[in-house]
Structure formats: C-alpha cells, structure tokens
Design a protein around this motif. Structure first.
Motif, PDB file in Angstrom:
ATOM      1  N   ARG A  42       0.823  -1.211   0.000  1.00 13.40           N
ATOM      2  CA  ARG A  42       0.000   0.000   0.000  1.00 13.40           C
ATOM      3  C   ARG A  42       0.853   1.255   0.000  1.00 13.40           C
ATOM      4  O   ARG A  42       0.386   2.327  -0.374  1.00 13.40           O
ATOM      5  N   ASN A  43       2.109   1.126   0.416  1.00 18.81           N
ATOM      6  CA  ASN A  43       2.980   2.283   0.451  1.00 18.81           C
ATOM      7  C   ASN A  43       3.730   2.473  -0.867  1.00 18.81           C
ATOM      8  O   ASN A  43       4.425   3.463  -1.040  1.00 18.81           O
ATOM      9  N   ALA A  44       3.577   1.534  -1.805  1.00 14.79           N
ATOM     10  CA  ALA A  44       4.225   1.674  -3.115  1.00 14.79           C
ATOM     11  C   ALA A  44       3.791   2.988  -3.764  1.00 14.79           C
ATOM     12  O   ALA A  44       4.585   3.669  -4.411  1.00 14.79           O
ATOM     13  N   THR A  45       2.519   3.332  -3.609  1.00 17.25           N
ATOM     14  CA  THR A  45       2.008   4.669  -3.914  1.00 17.25           C
ATOM     15  C   THR A  45       1.332   5.115  -2.631  1.00 17.25           C
ATOM     16  O   THR A  45       0.232   4.661  -2.303  1.00 17.25           O
ATOM     17  N   ASN A  46       2.013   5.989  -1.895  1.00 23.08           N
ATOM     18  CA  ASN A  46       1.494   6.401  -0.594  1.00 23.08           C
ATOM     19  C   ASN A  46       0.386   7.439  -0.755  1.00 23.08           C
ATOM     20  O   ASN A  46       0.173   7.973  -1.851  1.00 23.08           O
ATOM     21  N   PRO A  47      -0.362   7.735   0.295  1.00 26.33           N
ATOM     22  CA  PRO A  47      -1.486   8.678   0.169  1.00 26.33           C
ATOM     23  C   PRO A  47      -1.131  10.045  -0.422  1.00 26.33           C
ATOM     24  O   PRO A  47      -1.873  10.526  -1.279  1.00 26.33           O
TER      25      PRO A  47
ATOM     26  N   PHE B 254      -7.465  17.855  18.947  1.00 31.35           N
ATOM     27  CA  PHE B 254      -7.382  18.422  17.600  1.00 31.35           C
ATOM     28  C   PHE B 254      -6.640  17.468  16.664  1.00 31.35           C
ATOM     29  O   PHE B 254      -7.040  17.271  15.512  1.00 31.35           O
ATOM     30  N   GLY B 255      -5.563  16.852  17.159  1.00 35.08           N
ATOM     31  CA  GLY B 255      -4.813  15.888  16.350  1.00 35.08           C
ATOM     32  C   GLY B 255      -5.653  14.694  15.955  1.00 35.08           C
ATOM     33  O   GLY B 255      -5.620  14.249  14.801  1.00 35.08           O
ATOM     34  N   VAL B 256      -6.431  14.166  16.896  1.00 32.95           N
ATOM     35  CA  VAL B 256      -7.304  13.025  16.595  1.00 32.95           C
ATOM     36  C   VAL B 256      -8.411  13.456  15.624  1.00 32.95           C
ATOM     37  O   VAL B 256      -8.787  12.698  14.721  1.00 32.95           O
ATOM     38  N   LEU B 257      -8.910  14.681  15.784  1.00 29.61           N
ATOM     39  CA  LEU B 257      -9.919  15.197  14.849  1.00 29.61           C
ATOM     40  C   LEU B 257      -9.342  15.284  13.437  1.00 29.61           C
ATOM     41  O   LEU B 257     -10.012  14.901  12.470  1.00 29.61           O
ATOM     42  N   ILE B 258      -8.099  15.738  13.297  1.00 36.15           N
ATOM     43  CA  ILE B 258      -7.462  15.799  11.979  1.00 36.15           C
ATOM     44  C   ILE B 258      -7.313  14.395  11.408  1.00 36.15           C
ATOM     45  O   ILE B 258      -7.568  14.165  10.223  1.00 36.15           O
ATOM     46  N   TRP B 259      -6.882  13.427  12.243  1.00 35.86           N
ATOM     47  CA  TRP B 259      -6.792  12.037  11.775  1.00 35.86           C
ATOM     48  C   TRP B 259      -8.154  11.585  11.247  1.00 35.86           C
ATOM     49  O   TRP B 259      -8.248  11.049  10.135  1.00 35.86           O
ATOM     50  N   PHE B 260      -9.196  11.785  12.029  1.00 39.55           N
ATOM     51  CA  PHE B 260     -10.533  11.331  11.636  1.00 39.55           C
ATOM     52  C   PHE B 260     -10.973  11.996  10.334  1.00 39.55           C
ATOM     53  O   PHE B 260     -11.445  11.322   9.413  1.00 39.55           O
TER      54      PHE B 260
ATOM     55  N   PHE C  34      -9.251  13.280   7.898  1.00 40.97           N
ATOM     56  CA  PHE C  34      -8.503  12.895   6.701  1.00 40.97           C
ATOM     57  C   PHE C  34      -8.473  11.390   6.466  1.00 40.97           C
ATOM     58  O   PHE C  34      -8.735  10.931   5.362  1.00 40.97           O
ATOM     59  N   HIS C  35      -8.136  10.620   7.484  1.00 37.25           N
ATOM     60  CA  HIS C  35      -7.928   9.179   7.294  1.00 37.25           C
ATOM     61  C   HIS C  35      -9.211   8.363   7.338  1.00 37.25           C
ATOM     62  O   HIS C  35      -9.258   7.265   6.780  1.00 37.25           O
ATOM     63  N   ALA C  36     -10.245   8.884   7.993  1.00 36.30           N
ATOM     64  CA  ALA C  36     -11.496   8.133   8.089  1.00 36.30           C
ATOM     65  C   ALA C  36     -12.590   8.680   7.188  1.00 36.30           C
ATOM     66  O   ALA C  36     -13.542   7.966   6.884  1.00 36.30           O
ATOM     67  N   VAL C  37     -12.454   9.950   6.753  1.00 31.56           N
ATOM     68  CA  VAL C  37     -13.523  10.545   5.943  1.00 31.56           C
ATOM     69  C   VAL C  37     -13.014  10.995   4.567  1.00 31.56           C
ATOM     70  O   VAL C  37     -13.382  10.400   3.550  1.00 31.56           O
ATOM     71  N   LEU C  38     -12.197  12.030   4.516  1.00 31.98           N
ATOM     72  CA  LEU C  38     -11.845  12.659   3.233  1.00 31.98           C
ATOM     73  C   LEU C  38     -11.051  11.748   2.293  1.00 31.98           C
ATOM     74  O   LEU C  38     -11.434  11.591   1.124  1.00 31.98           O
TER      75      LEU C  38
ATOM     76  N   VAL D 177      -7.284   6.263   0.125  1.00 33.55           N
ATOM     77  CA  VAL D 177      -7.069   5.115   1.021  1.00 33.55           C
ATOM     78  C   VAL D 177      -8.382   4.344   1.098  1.00 33.55           C
ATOM     79  O   VAL D 177      -9.445   4.884   0.804  1.00 33.55           O
ATOM     80  N   PRO D 178      -8.337   3.093   1.508  1.00 32.51           N
ATOM     81  CA  PRO D 178      -9.581   2.329   1.672  1.00 32.51           C
ATOM     82  C   PRO D 178     -10.449   2.908   2.788  1.00 32.51           C
ATOM     83  O   PRO D 178      -9.974   3.687   3.615  1.00 32.51           O
ATOM     84  N   ALA D 179     -11.689   2.490   2.826  1.00 35.03           N
ATOM     85  CA  ALA D 179     -12.582   2.879   3.926  1.00 35.03           C
ATOM     86  C   ALA D 179     -11.930   2.448   5.240  1.00 35.03           C
ATOM     87  O   ALA D 179     -11.172   1.462   5.274  1.00 35.03           O
ATOM     88  N   PRO D 180     -12.204   3.147   6.339  1.00 34.17           N
ATOM     89  CA  PRO D 180     -11.541   2.823   7.610  1.00 34.17           C
ATOM     90  C   PRO D 180     -11.676   1.359   8.014  1.00 34.17           C
ATOM     91  O   PRO D 180     -10.730   0.771   8.534  1.00 34.17           O
ATOM     92  N   TRP D 181     -12.818   0.758   7.770  1.00 32.08           N
ATOM     93  CA  TRP D 181     -13.025  -0.639   8.151  1.00 32.08           C
ATOM     94  C   TRP D 181     -12.277  -1.610   7.240  1.00 32.08           C
ATOM     95  O   TRP D 181     -12.124  -2.770   7.573  1.00 32.08           O
TER      96      TRP D 181
END
Length: 181
Positions: free
Chosen positions: A44-49, A113-119, A121-125, A132-136
């Motif tokens: 998955r890191n071959a082409t990273n986000p 705030f850091g956890v909100l940024i994670w959520f 970007f990594h879980a929604v946007l 990236v794949p869906a969080p699940w």
C-alpha cells in the motif's frame, strides 16, 4: 469551551511563527513515529497517500514518485516528504492561530485536535476520494500507527506553541490574565 479570548491579548504574528516552527519539528517527530510503527504495508505504500492524492489532481506517476538518494539510501520520495511537511506546517499554523482566539482548541494539550485531523482525513476525506480504503478496510495496524501518531504530532505542536509563544511575548496565553512586569 469555545469562549473567545480578549482581542488585545492575541498575537497572530507570533502564533504563525511558532506554528511554522512547531510544524517543522512535529513533521520530523511524526516521521520518527512511523519508523517503528509504519502505517501502511509495503504494497500500500508503493504509492502512498500523498502520491495518490497528487495523482488524483493530475500529476504524473513520474512526478509523484520522484526521489533522491542520500547517504546510500535510494528512493527517498521527496514529493511525499514535501506534502508531509506542508501538511504538518499548515495545520500547525492553523492550530496556533485558532488557539489565539479559541483556547478550547487546546483540549488535552492539542491531542483532541490531532485526533480530529486524523478522523477528518484518514477516516472521511481520503477514503471518500479513493486515496485510502474505507476505515473498516484498513488494517488495524494502520489505525494503531495513525491515531496515536496524530495525537503525538499535535501535542508536540502545542508544546512548542505554548513555550515559544510565552517566551517571545513574555506573556501567558491570551485567556490567562496578563502578567504584570
């Protein structure tokens, strides 16, 4: 929590400067966090986000995967590093500017705030954009790396924000009563 500070106590120039410094240092720390806890599998890191995002914007694979060699280490992805630092600096400056007005953003010394940024970007946007794949569908190890990584990243920004702001201005944060000299 979202009470505003006294406008006369705010210092946006200092906030932007300490955000810049905190952003640079926190980006380095986030890199260091990802050495023992890499967030993605090698496949998955071959082409990273960051690379995938830039390719969505129309940049070529050749551009997004541009790399350099340092000290015998080949393939260091400078474009990804640029995005990594840009992201950290942008959100550090934003956080520091918001903290001048809304001290509630500093909840848990910036960790919330850091956890909100994670959520965001990594879980929604990024999943909505297909970066990236869906969080699940992401490996649990990715969350184990990214959630505390973002918490520590923002906590470091808050440590730099508070210390440097107070040293430069000689005053505590805007919501704290001014210190008589």
């Amino acid at each position: 929590m979202w009470t505003k500070t006294d406008v006369t106590r705010r210092n946006y120039k200092v906030a932007a400067l300490v955000g810049l410094i905190g952003g640079i240092v926190s980006a380095i720390i986030k890199f260091g966090w990802e050495v023992p806890l890499p967030p993605r599998t090698p496949e998955r890191n071959a082409t990273n986000p960051p690379q995938a995002f830039l390719e969505l914007l129309g940049l070529s694979d050749q551009t997004t995967h541009a790399s350099y060699t340092f000290n015998g280490n080949d393939g260091l992805p400078w474009v990804s590093f640029l995005i990594h630092f840009g992201f950290a600096i942008f959100f550090a400056v934003l956080y520091c500017l918001i903290a001048e007005v809304y001290p509630g953003v500093k909840l848990w010394q910036g960790v919330a705030f850091g956890v909100l940024i994670w959520f965001a970007f990594h879980a929604v946007l990024m999943p909505l954009m297909g970066v990236v794949p869906a969080p699940w569908n992401q490996p649990w190890q990715e969350h184990l790396s990214e959630i505390p990584g973002h918490a520590i990243w923002m906590w470091v920004i808050e440590v730099f924000r508070r210390d440097l702001r107070n040293r430069i201005t000689g005053q505590p944060d805007p919501e704290v009563a001014a210190v008589a000299r």
